[in-house]
Design a protein around this motif. Structure first.
Motif, PDB file in Angstrom:
ATOM      1  N   GLN A 124       0.835  -1.210   0.000  1.00  0.00           N
ATOM      2  CA  GLN A 124       0.000   0.000   0.000  1.00  0.00           C
ATOM      3  C   GLN A 124       0.867   1.256   0.000  1.00  0.00           C
ATOM      4  OE1 GLN A 124      -3.691  -0.106   2.700  1.00  0.00           O
ATOM      5  NE2 GLN A 124      -2.422  -1.775   3.463  1.00  0.00           N
ATOM      6  N   VAL A 125       1.890   1.269   0.847  1.00  0.00           N
ATOM      7  CA  VAL A 125       2.780   2.434   0.909  1.00  0.00           C
ATOM      8  C   VAL A 125       3.485   2.621  -0.431  1.00  0.00           C
ATOM      9  CG1 VAL A 125       4.870   3.356   1.970  1.00  0.00           C
ATOM     10  CG2 VAL A 125       3.110   2.329   3.400  1.00  0.00           C
ATOM     11  N   ALA A 126       3.965   1.534  -1.018  1.00  0.00           N
ATOM     12  CA  ALA A 126       4.670   1.628  -2.297  1.00  0.00           C
ATOM     13  C   ALA A 126       3.737   2.147  -3.389  1.00  0.00           C
ATOM     14  CB  ALA A 126       5.232   0.263  -2.679  1.00  0.00           C
ATOM     15  N   ALA A 127       2.490   1.658  -3.395  1.00  0.00           N
ATOM     16  CA  ALA A 127       1.536   2.078  -4.424  1.00  0.00           C
ATOM     17  C   ALA A 127       1.126   3.537  -4.240  1.00  0.00           C
ATOM     18  CB  ALA A 127       0.309   1.180  -4.390  1.00  0.00           C
ATOM     19  N   SER A 128       0.927   3.941  -2.997  1.00  0.00           N
ATOM     20  CA  SER A 128       0.446   5.292  -2.731  1.00  0.00           C
ATOM     21  C   SER A 128       1.545   6.328  -2.887  1.00  0.00           C
ATOM     22  CB  SER A 128      -0.141   5.352  -1.317  1.00  0.00           C
ATOM     23  OG  SER A 128      -0.729   6.596  -1.075  1.00  0.00           O
ATOM     24  N   ALA A 129       2.740   5.991  -2.400  1.00  0.00           N
ATOM     25  CA  ALA A 129       3.858   6.947  -2.455  1.00  0.00           C
ATOM     26  C   ALA A 129       4.627   6.838  -3.760  1.00  0.00           C
ATOM     27  CB  ALA A 129       4.791   6.716  -1.277  1.00  0.00           C
ATOM     28  N   TRP A 148      -5.651   6.635  -5.698  1.00  0.00           N
ATOM     29  CA  TRP A 148      -5.999   7.938  -5.107  1.00  0.00           C
ATOM     30  C   TRP A 148      -4.915   8.467  -4.158  1.00  0.00           C
ATOM     31  CZ3 TRP A 148     -10.022   4.868  -6.789  1.00  0.00           C
ATOM     32  CH2 TRP A 148     -10.972   5.498  -7.588  1.00  0.00           C
ATOM     33  N   GLY A 149      -3.824   7.751  -4.019  1.00  0.00           N
ATOM     34  CA  GLY A 149      -2.752   8.223  -3.150  1.00  0.00           C
ATOM     35  C   GLY A 149      -3.184   8.363  -1.704  1.00  0.00           C
ATOM     36  N   LEU A 150      -3.916   7.375  -1.219  1.00  0.00           N
ATOM     37  CA  LEU A 150      -4.463   7.448   0.136  1.00  0.00           C
ATOM     38  C   LEU A 150      -3.499   6.836   1.151  1.00  0.00           C
ATOM     39  CD1 LEU A 150      -8.093   6.260  -0.689  1.00  0.00           C
ATOM     40  CD2 LEU A 150      -7.325   8.603  -0.285  1.00  0.00           C
ATOM     41  N   PRO A 151      -3.720   7.113   2.427  1.00  0.00           N
ATOM     42  CA  PRO A 151      -2.977   6.399   3.477  1.00  0.00           C
ATOM     43  C   PRO A 151      -3.296   4.900   3.390  1.00  0.00           C
ATOM     44  CG  PRO A 151      -4.096   8.312   4.391  1.00  0.00           C
ATOM     45  CD  PRO A 151      -4.595   8.149   2.991  1.00  0.00           C
ATOM     46  N   PRO A 152      -2.479   4.059   4.015  1.00  0.00           N
ATOM     47  CA  PRO A 152      -2.711   2.604   3.938  1.00  0.00           C
ATOM     48  C   PRO A 152      -3.942   2.183   4.726  1.00  0.00           C
ATOM     49  CG  PRO A 152      -0.847   3.075   5.369  1.00  0.00           C
ATOM     50  CD  PRO A 152      -1.259   4.380   4.771  1.00  0.00           C
ATOM     51  N   LEU A 153      -5.121   2.467   4.159  1.00  0.00           N
ATOM     52  CA  LEU A 153      -6.381   2.278   4.882  1.00  0.00           C
ATOM     53  C   LEU A 153      -6.703   0.818   5.168  1.00  0.00           C
ATOM     54  CD1 LEU A 153      -8.605   4.867   2.969  1.00  0.00           C
ATOM     55  CD2 LEU A 153      -7.495   5.140   5.178  1.00  0.00           C
ATOM     56  N   VAL A 154      -6.186  -0.090   4.335  1.00  0.00           N
ATOM     57  CA  VAL A 154      -6.510  -1.510   4.547  1.00  0.00           C
ATOM     58  C   VAL A 154      -5.916  -1.998   5.869  1.00  0.00           C
ATOM     59  CG1 VAL A 154      -6.527  -3.791   3.460  1.00  0.00           C
ATOM     60  CG2 VAL A 154      -6.494  -1.761   2.041  1.00  0.00           C
ATOM     61  N   ASN A 155      -4.921  -1.267   6.389  1.00  0.00           N
ATOM     62  CA  ASN A 155      -4.349  -1.633   7.696  1.00  0.00           C
ATOM     63  C   ASN A 155      -5.402  -1.592   8.806  1.00  0.00           C
ATOM     64  OD1 ASN A 155      -1.940  -1.782   6.400  1.00  0.00           O
ATOM     65  ND2 ASN A 155      -1.017   0.016   7.357  1.00  0.00           N
ATOM     66  N   LEU A 156      -6.456  -0.792   8.582  1.00  0.00           N
ATOM     67  CA  LEU A 156      -7.465  -0.650   9.626  1.00  0.00           C
ATOM     68  C   LEU A 156      -8.213  -1.957   9.874  1.00  0.00           C
ATOM     69  CD1 LEU A 156      -8.919   2.855   8.722  1.00  0.00           C
ATOM     70  CD2 LEU A 156      -7.431   2.260  10.622  1.00  0.00           C
ATOM     71  N   VAL A 157      -8.207  -2.855   8.890  1.00  0.00           N
ATOM     72  CA  VAL A 157      -8.894  -4.132   9.103  1.00  0.00           C
ATOM     73  C   VAL A 157      -7.897  -5.257   9.334  1.00  0.00           C
ATOM     74  CG1 VAL A 157     -10.968  -3.480   7.834  1.00  0.00           C
ATOM     75  CG2 VAL A 157      -9.088  -4.565   6.607  1.00  0.00           C
ATOM     76  N   LEU A 185       1.232  11.031   5.381  1.00  0.00           N
ATOM     77  CA  LEU A 185       0.092  10.126   5.570  1.00  0.00           C
ATOM     78  C   LEU A 185       0.121   8.976   4.573  1.00  0.00           C
ATOM     79  CD1 LEU A 185      -2.810  12.639   6.322  1.00  0.00           C
ATOM     80  CD2 LEU A 185      -1.621  11.123   7.914  1.00  0.00           C
ATOM     81  N   ARG A 186       0.615   9.260   3.363  1.00  0.00           N
ATOM     82  CA  ARG A 186       0.718   8.176   2.379  1.00  0.00           C
ATOM     83  C   ARG A 186       1.726   7.125   2.810  1.00  0.00           C
ATOM     84  NH1 ARG A 186      -0.466  12.093  -1.805  1.00  0.00           N
ATOM     85  NH2 ARG A 186       1.666  12.859  -1.801  1.00  0.00           N
ATOM     86  N   ARG A 187       2.782   7.581   3.492  1.00  0.00           N
ATOM     87  CA  ARG A 187       3.872   6.664   3.825  1.00  0.00           C
ATOM     88  C   ARG A 187       3.778   6.038   5.212  1.00  0.00           C
ATOM     89  NH1 ARG A 187       8.974   6.894   1.151  1.00  0.00           N
ATOM     90  NH2 ARG A 187       8.871   8.056  -0.788  1.00  0.00           N
ATOM     91  N   CYS A 188       3.087   6.702   6.126  1.00  0.00           N
ATOM     92  CA  CYS A 188       3.081   6.195   7.503  1.00  0.00           C
ATOM     93  C   CYS A 188       2.343   4.859   7.573  1.00  0.00           C
ATOM     94  CB  CYS A 188       2.434   7.205   8.450  1.00  0.00           C
ATOM     95  SG  CYS A 188       2.376   6.597  10.151  1.00  0.00           S
ATOM     96  N   LEU A 189       3.044   3.859   8.051  1.00  0.00           N
ATOM     97  CA  LEU A 189       2.512   2.501   8.113  1.00  0.00           C
ATOM     98  C   LEU A 189       1.689   2.271   9.372  1.00  0.00           C
ATOM     99  CD1 LEU A 189       3.056   0.206   6.095  1.00  0.00           C
ATOM    100  CD2 LEU A 189       4.855  -0.604   7.587  1.00  0.00           C
ATOM    101  N   GLN A 190       1.753   3.209  10.303  1.00  0.00           N
ATOM    102  CA  GLN A 190       1.062   3.107  11.603  1.00  0.00           C
ATOM    103  C   GLN A 190       1.652   1.979  12.452  1.00  0.00           C
ATOM    104  OE1 GLN A 190      -2.702   2.303   9.920  1.00  0.00           O
ATOM    105  NE2 GLN A 190      -2.813   4.254   8.875  1.00  0.00           N
ATOM    106  N   CYS A 191       2.955   1.769  12.317  1.00  0.00           N
ATOM    107  CA  CYS A 191       3.586   0.693  13.099  1.00  0.00           C
ATOM    108  C   CYS A 191       3.910   1.144  14.514  1.00  0.00           C
ATOM    109  CB  CYS A 191       4.851   0.196  12.416  1.00  0.00           C
ATOM    110  SG  CYS A 191       6.216   1.374  12.379  1.00  0.00           S
ATOM    111  N   GLY A 192       4.023   2.455  14.728  1.00  0.00           N
ATOM    112  CA  GLY A 192       4.245   2.970  16.071  1.00  0.00           C
ATOM    113  C   GLY A 192       5.675   2.861  16.576  1.00  0.00           C
TER     114      GLY A 192
END
Lengths: 286, 165
Positions: free
Chosen positions: A57-62, A138-147, B19-26
């Motif tokens: 996700q990070v690679a695709a978005s960034a 859409w260059g979003l944050p890694p939203l799939v991490n939320l699940v 925000l695009r790069r932050c993995l939220q790993c903490g």
């Protein structure tokens, strides 16, 4: 000397991982930093480990490769290529809770074989792919991490240390309750996008650990298959190719050891043309 | 925080890219020896799980341990305090004891990790925040009159400094 059941070993590893990951924020706060992070990105003695979908996700978005995260994801994928998606069976805390919930469902008589379809990887793959595509386009944050259920477990302890409760965490017990009522491990089978990359690596690699079933040895009557009853994911291990959703947990092997020992682990796939009734393992029993 | 913007750890990229790069790993929060960094725990799916700093709670002391720990480069791997680029402090002279003339207070200057560059004493008495300020929030946390507020880089007007890389 009799070998301990693989299930006992696996359960010890699962509980150990869950305890270690709960202790990580506390250890870091005490100045112990040889391990840090959560299930999305972990650093152990300088060795990175990470969730492949999170790194993707990070690679695709960034629009670029984040090397430490990519290396961690690569190591996780490499492990899956050789051992299959063992993270799900041996490390994922949600998997542990889900198995316990399934045990409760069994005791409550809620488990009905055949209630849910055998295949589930395709749906999970579509979900993961769609999430990755949306994030990337859409260059979003890694939203799939939320699940990510394992990440949710890690976050529970990270937030607890800061004196906060992240309310979305309450979704985890809610999902477990649904699984008990349904009598099936629905999340791991049909939803979890994080396990897709590991399962696909296991599915597509021509080598690696997998199940082998020798039909001639099976002594169970057709209506009382021990292996089917033992599999908490509701899979049928008696196939030439192991089920795509199989995590190599070994519960079916433990059950089969009490009977004909028709199931065993093997390295590599059955040779082409080999029947399911006389497959042999080049690696022997593991 | 102003306009909903969050003060990010040292080395943070521009907010959108961060925000695009932050993995939220903490990891940055876990490795912070001062407990300055905590994870956003709100319901906003874009920001929850991302690291932030609240100077009124615990400021960033610019030890610079967190940027190299970031696995995705959401925090640029900077190690120099002067390149932290978090934001900038703003001093409200109407609230400052020294400008008010009540007492000669030098608390902010004495505690500033970049004193004499980011925060100078005009005429040897009056604190002045310069464009070299990186927005660590230490001055805000120690000011007895709460005369200082730290703005995240994303909330700064163009050309306002803030250690922009």
């Amino acid at each position: 000397m009799t070998r301990p059941p693989l299930r006992a070993v696996r359960r010890a590893v699962q509980i150990g991982v869950a305890l270690v990951m709960a202790a990580v924020p506390l250890a870091n706060a005490a100045g112990v930093n040889w391990i840090s992070g959560n299930f999305l990105a972990l650093d152990i003695l300088g060795l990175p480990l990470g969730d492949p979908l999170a790194a993707a996700q990070v690679a695709a978005s960034a629009r670029g490769i984040a090397w430490p995260a990519a290396l961690g994801a690569g190591l996780a994928m490499g492990l899956a290529l050789v051992l299959g998606p063992v993270f799900c069976a041996y490390a994922c805390p949600y998997g542990l809770f889900s198995e316990w919930a399934h045990g409760l469902a069994r005791r409550l008589g809620r488990v009905r074989p055949g209630r849910f379809p055998q295949n589930g990887l395709a749906g999970r793959a579509v979900l993961a792919g769609a999430g990755l595509a949306v994030v990337g386009l859409w260059g979003l944050p890694p939203l799939v991490n939320l699940v990510s259920m394992p990440a949710a477990y890690s976050r529970l302890w990270q937030y607890a240390l800061a004196g906060a409760l992240w309310l979305p965490l309450l979704a985890v017990p809610a999902v477990l309750c649904v699984e008990v009522l349904a009598g099936a491990r629905l999340w791991c089978r049909f939803v979890c996008p994080q396990s897709v990359a590991l399962a696909l690596a296991h599915r597509l690699a021509p080598w690696g650990l997998g199940l082998a079933y020798a039909g001639k040895r099976c002594t169970c009557p057709p209506g009382a298959r021990r292996c089917l009853a033992a599999c908490s994911l509701g899979l049928d291990p008696r196939r030439k190719a192991p089920p795509a959703a199989c995590t190599n947990c070994g519960d079916c092997l433990d059950a089969c050891r009490q009977a004909g020992r028709a199931l065993r682990f093997r390295l590599g796939r059955p040779a082409t043309g080999l029947s399911a009734t006389d497959s042999t393992s080049p690696a022997g029993r593991l | 925080m102003s306009d909903g913007h969050l003060l990010r750890p040292p080395g943070a990229r521009d907010e959108a890219e961060f925000l695009r790069r932050c993995l939220q790993c903490g990891r940055c929060a876990q490795l912070c020896p001062f407990g300055s960094i905590f994870l956003e725990a709100g319901f906003d799916p874009r920001t929850c799980g991302t690291p932030r700093i609240d100077p009124r709670r615990t400021p960033c002391w610019l030890c610079m341990r967190c940027p190299p720990a970031c696995p995705t480069g959401a925090l640029r791997p900077v190690t120099e305090m002067a390149k932290a680029g978090m934001g900038r402090a703003w001093l409200d002279k109407a609230r400052c004891s020294t400008y008010e003339g009540s007492i000669l207070c030098k608390t902010c200057h004495e505690k500033c990790p970049l004193r004499n560059t980011a925060l100078i004493m005009d005429l040897g008495m009056f604190p002045v925040v310069t464009d070299a300020c990186v927005g660590c929030g230490v001055c805000e946390s120690v000011c007895p009159r709460q005369a200082i507020v730290t703005l995240p880089r994303a909330a700064l007007p163009p050309g306002a400094g803030g250690g922009t890389p």
